[in-house]
Motif scaffolding. Structure first.
Motif, PDB file in Angstrom:
ATOM      1  N   ASN A  98      26.579  35.973  43.493  1.00  0.00           N
ATOM      2  CA  ASN A  98      27.810  35.270  43.135  1.00  0.00           C
ATOM      3  C   ASN A  98      27.921  35.045  41.638  1.00  0.00           C
ATOM      4  O   ASN A  98      28.995  35.146  41.059  1.00  0.00           O
ATOM      5  CB  ASN A  98      27.898  33.931  43.866  1.00  0.00           C
ATOM      6  N   THR A  99      26.786  34.747  41.017  1.00  0.00           N
ATOM      7  CA  THR A  99      26.800  34.534  39.571  1.00  0.00           C
ATOM      8  C   THR A  99      27.203  35.809  38.840  1.00  0.00           C
ATOM      9  O   THR A  99      27.952  35.783  37.866  1.00  0.00           O
ATOM     10  CB  THR A  99      25.411  34.084  39.093  1.00  0.00           C
ATOM     11  N   LYS A 100      26.709  36.965  39.333  1.00  0.00           N
ATOM     12  CA  LYS A 100      26.998  38.244  38.678  1.00  0.00           C
ATOM     13  C   LYS A 100      28.488  38.523  38.629  1.00  0.00           C
ATOM     14  O   LYS A 100      28.994  39.183  37.725  1.00  0.00           O
ATOM     15  CB  LYS A 100      26.312  39.400  39.426  1.00  0.00           C
ATOM     16  N   LYS A 101      29.227  38.028  39.640  1.00  0.00           N
ATOM     17  CA  LYS A 101      30.664  38.313  39.705  1.00  0.00           C
ATOM     18  C   LYS A 101      31.416  37.733  38.521  1.00  0.00           C
ATOM     19  O   LYS A 101      32.529  38.151  38.217  1.00  0.00           O
ATOM     20  CB  LYS A 101      31.257  37.713  40.985  1.00  0.00           C
ATOM     21  N   ALA A 102      30.813  36.765  37.861  1.00  0.00           N
ATOM     22  CA  ALA A 102      31.480  36.127  36.737  1.00  0.00           C
ATOM     23  C   ALA A 102      31.758  37.119  35.621  1.00  0.00           C
ATOM     24  O   ALA A 102      32.723  36.957  34.858  1.00  0.00           O
ATOM     25  CB  ALA A 102      30.639  34.972  36.220  1.00  0.00           C
ATOM     26  N   VAL A 103      30.930  38.158  35.520  1.00  0.00           N
ATOM     27  CA  VAL A 103      31.131  39.135  34.449  1.00  0.00           C
ATOM     28  C   VAL A 103      32.515  39.770  34.582  1.00  0.00           C
ATOM     29  O   VAL A 103      33.315  39.783  33.647  1.00  0.00           O
ATOM     30  CB  VAL A 103      30.041  40.230  34.472  1.00  0.00           C
ATOM     31  N   THR A 104      32.794  40.291  35.780  1.00  0.00           N
ATOM     32  CA  THR A 104      34.108  40.889  36.017  1.00  0.00           C
ATOM     33  C   THR A 104      35.197  39.845  35.828  1.00  0.00           C
ATOM     34  O   THR A 104      36.177  40.073  35.128  1.00  0.00           O
ATOM     35  CB  THR A 104      34.193  41.455  37.442  1.00  0.00           C
ATOM     36  N   ARG A 105      34.991  38.684  36.448  1.00  0.00           N
ATOM     37  CA  ARG A 105      36.041  37.658  36.424  1.00  0.00           C
ATOM     38  C   ARG A 105      36.404  37.279  34.991  1.00  0.00           C
ATOM     39  O   ARG A 105      37.572  37.299  34.607  1.00  0.00           O
ATOM     40  CB  ARG A 105      35.579  36.413  37.184  1.00  0.00           C
ATOM     41  N   VAL A 106      35.412  36.926  34.195  1.00  0.00           N
ATOM     42  CA  VAL A 106      35.712  36.437  32.852  1.00  0.00           C
ATOM     43  C   VAL A 106      36.321  37.528  31.988  1.00  0.00           C
ATOM     44  O   VAL A 106      37.345  37.322  31.325  1.00  0.00           O
ATOM     45  CB  VAL A 106      34.446  35.869  32.173  1.00  0.00           C
ATOM     46  N   ILE A 107      35.728  38.718  32.009  1.00  0.00           N
ATOM     47  CA  ILE A 107      36.227  39.760  31.119  1.00  0.00           C
ATOM     48  C   ILE A 107      37.624  40.212  31.524  1.00  0.00           C
ATOM     49  O   ILE A 107      38.515  40.356  30.687  1.00  0.00           O
ATOM     50  CB  ILE A 107      35.229  40.930  31.037  1.00  0.00           C
ATOM     51  N   VAL A 108      37.855  40.388  32.813  1.00  0.00           N
ATOM     52  CA  VAL A 108      39.192  40.810  33.250  1.00  0.00           C
ATOM     53  C   VAL A 108      40.229  39.735  32.950  1.00  0.00           C
ATOM     54  O   VAL A 108      41.316  40.026  32.451  1.00  0.00           O
ATOM     55  CB  VAL A 108      39.194  41.147  34.760  1.00  0.00           C
ATOM     56  N   THR A 109      39.889  38.461  33.234  1.00  0.00           N
ATOM     57  CA  THR A 109      40.926  37.436  33.068  1.00  0.00           C
ATOM     58  C   THR A 109      41.145  37.044  31.612  1.00  0.00           C
ATOM     59  O   THR A 109      42.175  36.480  31.278  1.00  0.00           O
ATOM     60  CB  THR A 109      40.623  36.162  33.883  1.00  0.00           C
ATOM     61  N   ARG A 110      40.217  37.331  30.741  1.00  0.00           N
ATOM     62  CA  ARG A 110      40.397  36.952  29.332  1.00  0.00           C
ATOM     63  C   ARG A 110      40.700  38.125  28.414  1.00  0.00           C
ATOM     64  O   ARG A 110      40.903  37.932  27.218  1.00  0.00           O
ATOM     65  CB  ARG A 110      39.165  36.211  28.792  1.00  0.00           C
ATOM     66  N   ALA A 111      40.730  39.341  28.959  1.00  0.00           N
ATOM     67  CA  ALA A 111      40.887  40.532  28.116  1.00  0.00           C
ATOM     68  C   ALA A 111      42.146  40.472  27.262  1.00  0.00           C
ATOM     69  O   ALA A 111      42.171  40.941  26.133  1.00  0.00           O
ATOM     70  CB  ALA A 111      40.902  41.785  28.978  1.00  0.00           C
ATOM     71  N   ASP A 112      43.207  39.907  27.805  1.00  0.00           N
ATOM     72  CA  ASP A 112      44.439  39.867  27.021  1.00  0.00           C
ATOM     73  C   ASP A 112      44.711  38.498  26.423  1.00  0.00           C
ATOM     74  O   ASP A 112      45.813  38.240  25.954  1.00  0.00           O
ATOM     75  CB  ASP A 112      45.631  40.314  27.874  1.00  0.00           C
ATOM     76  N   THR A 113      43.733  37.608  26.456  1.00  0.00           N
ATOM     77  CA  THR A 113      43.948  36.316  25.813  1.00  0.00           C
ATOM     78  C   THR A 113      42.949  36.101  24.688  1.00  0.00           C
ATOM     79  O   THR A 113      43.262  36.301  23.521  1.00  0.00           O
ATOM     80  CB  THR A 113      43.889  35.153  26.815  1.00  0.00           C
ATOM     81  N   ASP A 114      41.717  35.694  25.042  1.00  0.00           N
ATOM     82  CA  ASP A 114      40.820  35.327  23.950  1.00  0.00           C
ATOM     83  C   ASP A 114      39.454  36.005  24.025  1.00  0.00           C
ATOM     84  O   ASP A 114      38.447  35.423  23.642  1.00  0.00           O
ATOM     85  CB  ASP A 114      40.655  33.805  23.912  1.00  0.00           C
ATOM     86  N   ILE A 115      39.429  37.249  24.504  1.00  0.00           N
ATOM     87  CA  ILE A 115      38.146  37.940  24.631  1.00  0.00           C
ATOM     88  C   ILE A 115      37.503  38.150  23.265  1.00  0.00           C
ATOM     89  O   ILE A 115      36.275  38.146  23.121  1.00  0.00           O
ATOM     90  CB  ILE A 115      38.299  39.280  25.404  1.00  0.00           C
ATOM     91  N   LYS A 116      38.356  38.295  22.257  1.00  0.00           N
ATOM     92  CA  LYS A 116      37.816  38.527  20.911  1.00  0.00           C
ATOM     93  C   LYS A 116      37.029  37.299  20.460  1.00  0.00           C
ATOM     94  O   LYS A 116      35.903  37.412  19.951  1.00  0.00           O
ATOM     95  CB  LYS A 116      38.977  38.794  19.951  1.00  0.00           C
TER      96      LYS A 116
END
Lengths: 315, 340
Positions: B284-302
């Motif tokens: 379950n913890t590993k899923k955070a990688v996809t979740r965070v990167i996908v949901t922040r890619a167009d906001t504040d990933i930089k």
């Protein structure tokens, strides 16, 4: 059905000019103001404001605020605002009173559709630079805070899915909460502030089937002046049958010694373009006198003329 | 506190096996074979290319010895090496990582957030942090959109499901957070922020008398005030009590995450990613990688990338380069690069 009578050929520029004339010179031509604004729908009223601003570089609302006074001024001010903005103002006024007017908050949260409530919250942001829920929460405490805060924050499901078994279960939970007033009320608050309106109506019906008495009657038993239970009851009434609720508000406003002008204005101004006609019919059934007559007997002056115009009186 | 799961045991066993097998296979004159395969099957996602080139081109004898020596297969009594079911599940999860990322990426942000909340509700208390994350890092309009999507997808409102499924002291805060429609302007009343910081300081000092989660004022401040206001409260809190607000809330995870998400979101996301990228992270913890990167890619990933570098001395991209594999890795790196 609405009671507002609107004219067909409307020229907002002409209206703006007439209103300007009505406000010029000594005194004010209140009759002209009532005649124009009392026969314009929300869209036209906004256009008139814009036209007035374009031509005279002045806010019509501010102008009217300075020209008019008393209950008449309050009514015209509320009337001329955009409906969503109006609700935000009503909510703010209700919260800021030294003894907050909880019922107004409950009305706004429960009578409006979920999207309309959202629009009011947005309008509140714009006008007051704070959220409605933060002001409501800061002005209240205890159970009444929990109830009002949750009500204004709700964004209920507005579809038709209803779970009959859940309605039965939750009717029982409400029954227990209301029966023993001293109990923790969190479950009652949870149900009333998060479930969809259709689900709640099914729940109230289940309550009546099971206990042979309406849940609203039961809510006030054993309490006299408990603000929380009064607000809880208002919540149930507004969700269950808000027209019946508004009829009662009007009846109490008129019956009251001296009249509750705030309540009278509020109901008439907010419902004139929506369903005041239905409320009028309920009023007549209940009181054997028309709402127009009752209002005419109770108040006077330009305030009376204006409300009667909104109630559908033609001159 | 992390629980030691069977995954941990397997990882340890795996590392030990790898060490032994490496030795054996070195002697079999295929020095990179097992290493490449193990890398291909470990970490995040699957190294498709190397699987094609190694397994696809392998001599049958080498594949047989691979089966005999890895823990992915077990000796069956009928004289053949059988796939371990548990490992098939693991592999399936890793193969699906790319597909899940793509599906989540293509989704409308509203649907995305609605589904993430629903999943978190289903999984239970250890995932409630995700609900806080969504409620607190999205803008007011984005959160509203998620609530609308939730109506469409699940025929209920988010708040009614959160209120029904979550019991205990976290319920109040979570219901309030998902229902919030915070003012988004910059106007902050400094006096109010100061007095509320003091209020919080007092409430948190009285931890023995009353838990902060039971304090209605703490609840009110955290879930109704605007974000700029809360950042001001955060600043004044440090002046008043000498510590950071999220540190003092340490005992109550949900409250702590709330403050982190509102006041220091890039820091929060970086920490979540770092934990998720660790080799012993559970499924379950590993899923955070996809979740965070996908949901922040167009906001504040930089900004998250930058903060990651500050906190951990290595850029997020480099970390992904080392721990992720194949198409999944390339997809994540592409999403991160959108921030440039």
């Amino acid at each position: 059905m609405a009671t507002l009578v609107i004219r067909e050929d409307v020229s907002v520029v002409h209206d703006a000019e007439l209103l300007h004339k009505a406000c010029q010179g000594w005194g004010t031509d209140e009759k002209a103001i009532i005649n124009i604004l009392g026969h314009r729908n929300a869209a036209h009223r906004q256009q008139i404001r814009i036209a007035y601003n374009d031509i005279y570089h002045e806010d019509l609302v501010k102008r009217l605020e300075s020209e008019l006074s008393g209950d008449f001024e309050k009514a015209v001010y509320r009337w001329i605002l955009d409906p969503v903005d109006r609700q935000a103002v009503l909510a703010h006024v209700a919260i800021k009173k030294s003894e907050p007017d909880y019922h107004v908050i409950v009305e706004i949260a429960c009578v409006l559709s979920p999207e309309e409530l959202l629009a009011v919250r947005r309008a509140y942001h714009l006008r007051y630079k704070r959220s409605l829920e933060e002001d409501v929460a800061a002005a209240t405490s205890g159970d009444i805070r929990k109830l009002l805060w949750a009500l204004v924050s709700s964004f209920r499901y507005d579809g038709s899915e209803v779970n009959a078994r859940l309605a039965d279960t939750e009717a029982e939970i409400l029954h227990n909460a209301i029966k023993d007033k001293a109990l923790n009320q969190e479950e009652a608050i949870r149900i009333l502030t998060t479930r969809s309106k259709l689900q709640l109506i099914a729940t109230f019906n289940s309550y009546r089937d099971e206990h042979r008495t309406s849940i609203t009657k039961q809510t006030l038993l054993g309490t006299s002046d408990d603000e929380f239970f009064k607000a809880l009851r208002t919540t149930i009434q507004c969700i269950n049958d808000y027209k019946k609720y508004y009829e009662k508000v009007l009846r109490n406003a008129i019956k009251k010694v001296g009249t509750d002008e705030d309540a009278l204005t509020r109901v008439i101004v907010t419902r004139a373009e929506r369903d005041l006609q239905d409320i009028k019919e309920l009023y007549y059934k209940r009181n054997s006198v028309t709402l127009d007559q009752a209002v005419a007997n109770d108040i006077s002056g330009d305030y009376k003329k204006f409300l009667l115009t909104l109630l559908g009186k033609e001159d | 506190m992390t629980k030691i799961t069977s995954q941990d045991h397997i990882n340890v066993a795996l590392s030990e096996c790898i060490y032994l097998i490496k030795g054996t296979l070195k002697r079999m004159a295929q020095p990179n074979y097992l290493e490449a395969l193990t890398k291909a099957f470990s970490g995040h996602g699957i190294e498709e290319k190397s699987l094609i080139s190694i397994l696809g081109k392998s001599h049958p004898e080498h594949i047989t010895s691979f089966r005999k020596t890895t823990p992915f297969f077990i000796d069956d009594e009928r004289q053949f090496e059988r796939w371990d079911d548990h490992h098939i599940k693991l592999l399936k999860r890793e193969f699906l990582r790319f597909k899940n990322a793509v599906v989540l990426w293509a989704m409308h942000p509203w649907e995305r957030d609605a589904r993430l909340v629903k999943d978190a509700l289903k999984k239970g208390p250890q995932e409630y942090g995700t609900i806080v994350e969504i409620a607190c890092t999205r803008s007011s309009e984005e959160l509203l959109g998620a609530r609308r999507a939730y109506h469409s997808l699940f025929d209920h409102s988010i708040e009614e499901e959160v209120a029904t499924h979550i019991k205990g002291s976290d319920r109040k805060l979570l219901v309030a957070l998902v229902s919030a429609y915070r003012y988004e302007g910059n106007k902050v009343k400094e006096d109010t922020a100061k007095s509320e910081a003091k209020l919080l300081a007092i409430a948190l000092k009285n931890v023995d008398k009353k838990k902060p989660t039971e304090d209605e004022e703490v609840l009110r401040i955290l879930s109704t005030r605007s974000k700029p206001h809360l950042m001001a409260v955060y600043k004044y809190y440090k002046d008043v009590s000498g510590k950071n607000l999220d540190e003092d809330l340490g005992a109550d995870l949900i409250f702590k995450v709330t403050v982190e998400c509102i006041c220091t979101p890039h820091n929060y996301f970086s920490k979540v990613l770092n934990t998720a990228l660790k080799i012993d992270a559970d499924k379950n913890t590993k899923k955070a990688v996809t979740r965070v990167i996908v949901t922040r890619a167009d906001t504040d990933i930089k900004e998250i990338n930058g903060e990651y570098q500050n906190l951990f001395g290595v850029s997020l991209s480099k970390e992904i380069e080392e721990t992720a594999n194949g198409n999944y890795k390339d997809f994540l790196l592409t999403l991160i690069a959108r921030g440039n």
